[in-house]
Design a protein around this motif. Structure first.
Motif, PDB file in Angstrom:
ATOM      1  N   GLY A  42       1.161  -1.438  -0.251  1.00 57.34           N
ATOM      2  CA  GLY A  42       0.133   0.202   0.115  1.00 57.34           C
ATOM      3  C   GLY A  42       0.701   1.328  -0.118  1.00 57.34           C
ATOM      4  O   GLY A  42       1.167   2.206  -0.312  1.00 57.34           O
ATOM      5  N   LYS A  43       1.682   0.896   0.632  1.00 54.05           N
ATOM      6  CA  LYS A  43       2.758   2.317   0.632  1.00 54.05           C
ATOM      7  C   LYS A  43       3.263   2.761  -0.307  1.00 54.05           C
ATOM      8  O   LYS A  43       3.135   3.365  -1.119  1.00 54.05           O
ATOM      9  N   ILE A  44       4.060   1.270  -1.168  1.00 54.60           N
ATOM     10  CA  ILE A  44       4.796   1.630  -2.481  1.00 54.60           C
ATOM     11  C   ILE A  44       3.344   2.485  -3.767  1.00 54.60           C
ATOM     12  O   ILE A  44       3.667   3.384  -4.130  1.00 54.60           O
ATOM     13  N   ASP A  45       2.162   1.517  -3.375  1.00 49.75           N
ATOM     14  CA  ASP A  45       1.493   2.371  -4.484  1.00 49.75           C
ATOM     15  C   ASP A  45       1.040   3.661  -4.194  1.00 49.75           C
ATOM     16  O   ASP A  45       0.352   4.545  -4.720  1.00 49.75           O
ATOM     17  N   LYS A  46       0.747   4.102  -3.124  1.00 51.43           N
ATOM     18  CA  LYS A  46       0.478   5.481  -2.717  1.00 51.43           C
ATOM     19  C   LYS A  46       1.584   6.734  -3.720  1.00 51.43           C
ATOM     20  O   LYS A  46       1.503   7.056  -3.951  1.00 51.43           O
ATOM     21  N   LEU A  47       2.861   5.763  -2.940  1.00 47.30           N
ATOM     22  CA  LEU A  47       4.434   6.854  -3.486  1.00 47.30           C
ATOM     23  C   LEU A  47       3.839   6.847  -4.800  1.00 47.30           C
ATOM     24  O   LEU A  47       4.314   7.940  -5.724  1.00 47.30           O
ATOM     25  N   ILE A  48       3.746   5.917  -5.359  1.00 44.77           N
ATOM     26  CA  ILE A  48       3.742   5.737  -7.013  1.00 44.77           C
ATOM     27  C   ILE A  48       2.304   6.806  -7.842  1.00 44.77           C
ATOM     28  O   ILE A  48       2.725   7.214  -8.720  1.00 44.77           O
ATOM     29  N   GLY A  49       1.419   6.309  -6.784  1.00 39.88           N
ATOM     30  CA  GLY A  49       0.141   7.211  -7.307  1.00 39.88           C
ATOM     31  C   GLY A  49       0.544   8.403  -7.690  1.00 39.88           C
ATOM     32  O   GLY A  49       0.354   9.851  -8.225  1.00 39.88           O
TER      33      GLY A  49
ATOM     34  N   ILE B 272      10.087   4.442  -2.873  1.00 45.43           N
ATOM     35  CA  ILE B 272       9.661   3.246  -3.413  1.00 45.43           C
ATOM     36  C   ILE B 272      10.757   2.194  -3.954  1.00 45.43           C
ATOM     37  O   ILE B 272      10.207   1.091  -3.794  1.00 45.43           O
ATOM     38  N   PHE B 273      12.043   2.044  -4.113  1.00 40.96           N
ATOM     39  CA  PHE B 273      12.770   1.851  -4.673  1.00 40.96           C
ATOM     40  C   PHE B 273      12.960   1.211  -2.562  1.00 40.96           C
ATOM     41  O   PHE B 273      13.049  -0.392  -2.855  1.00 40.96           O
ATOM     42  N   GLU B 274      13.511   1.247  -1.922  1.00 39.80           N
ATOM     43  CA  GLU B 274      13.533   0.346  -0.246  1.00 39.80           C
ATOM     44  C   GLU B 274      12.544   0.153  -0.459  1.00 39.80           C
ATOM     45  O   GLU B 274      13.175  -1.132   0.402  1.00 39.80           O
ATOM     46  N   LEU B 275      10.316   0.609  -0.354  1.00 40.03           N
ATOM     47  CA  LEU B 275      10.009  -0.237  -0.453  1.00 40.03           C
ATOM     48  C   LEU B 275       9.640  -1.473  -0.874  1.00 40.03           C
ATOM     49  O   LEU B 275       9.184  -2.522  -0.598  1.00 40.03           O
ATOM     50  N   GLN B 276      10.336  -1.405  -2.006  1.00 41.77           N
ATOM     51  CA  GLN B 276       9.961  -2.993  -3.110  1.00 41.77           C
ATOM     52  C   GLN B 276      11.302  -3.976  -2.349  1.00 41.77           C
ATOM     53  O   GLN B 276      10.709  -4.951  -3.064  1.00 41.77           O
TER      54      GLN B 276
END
Length: 141
Positions: free
Chosen positions: A73-80, A124-128
């Motif tokens: 969800g955190k990744i999706d939020k940042l990508i959004g 995003i990279f760190e979360l992925q």
């Protein structure tokens, strides 16, 4: 007789004046004057300009906690956030004729980019990376 007394007094006055005022070889030696010179040295601050050190990973604090679903969800939020900002910049560019090449022109006073920062891509990279580690442990989305 008057002249003799006058002459004696005159000679006495001349000799006395010469002894008191002009005798440079008298036995009294003057005390030498000591002059102290103090030099005050104040240190001048030295300004050192160090070149900016660029690192591949900016100093960003990314919240890597949570299970697979939370990290995703955190990744999706940042990508959004990144996509919204990019879409708004494209819209502004088309509206303005596309003549502006300064990126800050499209990002300034842009509500879609308010939450965007230079750390977004890094986070995003760190979360992925963390997502791969967390999700490979058996959690499913």
């Amino acid at each position: 007789m008057k002249y003799l007394i006058f002459m004696v007094l005159l000679v006495t006055v001349i000799i006395t004046t010469g002894c008191v005022g002009g005798n440079k070889n008298s036995a009294v030696t003057p005390t030498p004057q000591i002059i102290y010179v103090t030099v005050l040295v104040t240190p001048t601050p030295i300004t050192t300009i160090t070149p900016a050190i660029t690192t591949t990973a900016p100093d960003c604090q990314c919240d890597l906690s949570g299970d697979c679903k939370e990290v995703s969800g955190k990744i999706d939020k940042l990508i959004g956030i990144r996509e919204n900002c990019a879409a708004e910049m494209v819209k502004r560019s088309k509206a303005g004729g596309g003549g502006e090449t300064n990126l800050s022109y499209y990002m300034s006073n842009n509500p879609a980019c308010d939450a965007y920062s230079s750390c977004t891509n890094h986070c995003i990279f760190e979360l992925q990376q963390n997502y791969n580690k967390v999700c490979s442990s058996g959690y499913q989305i």
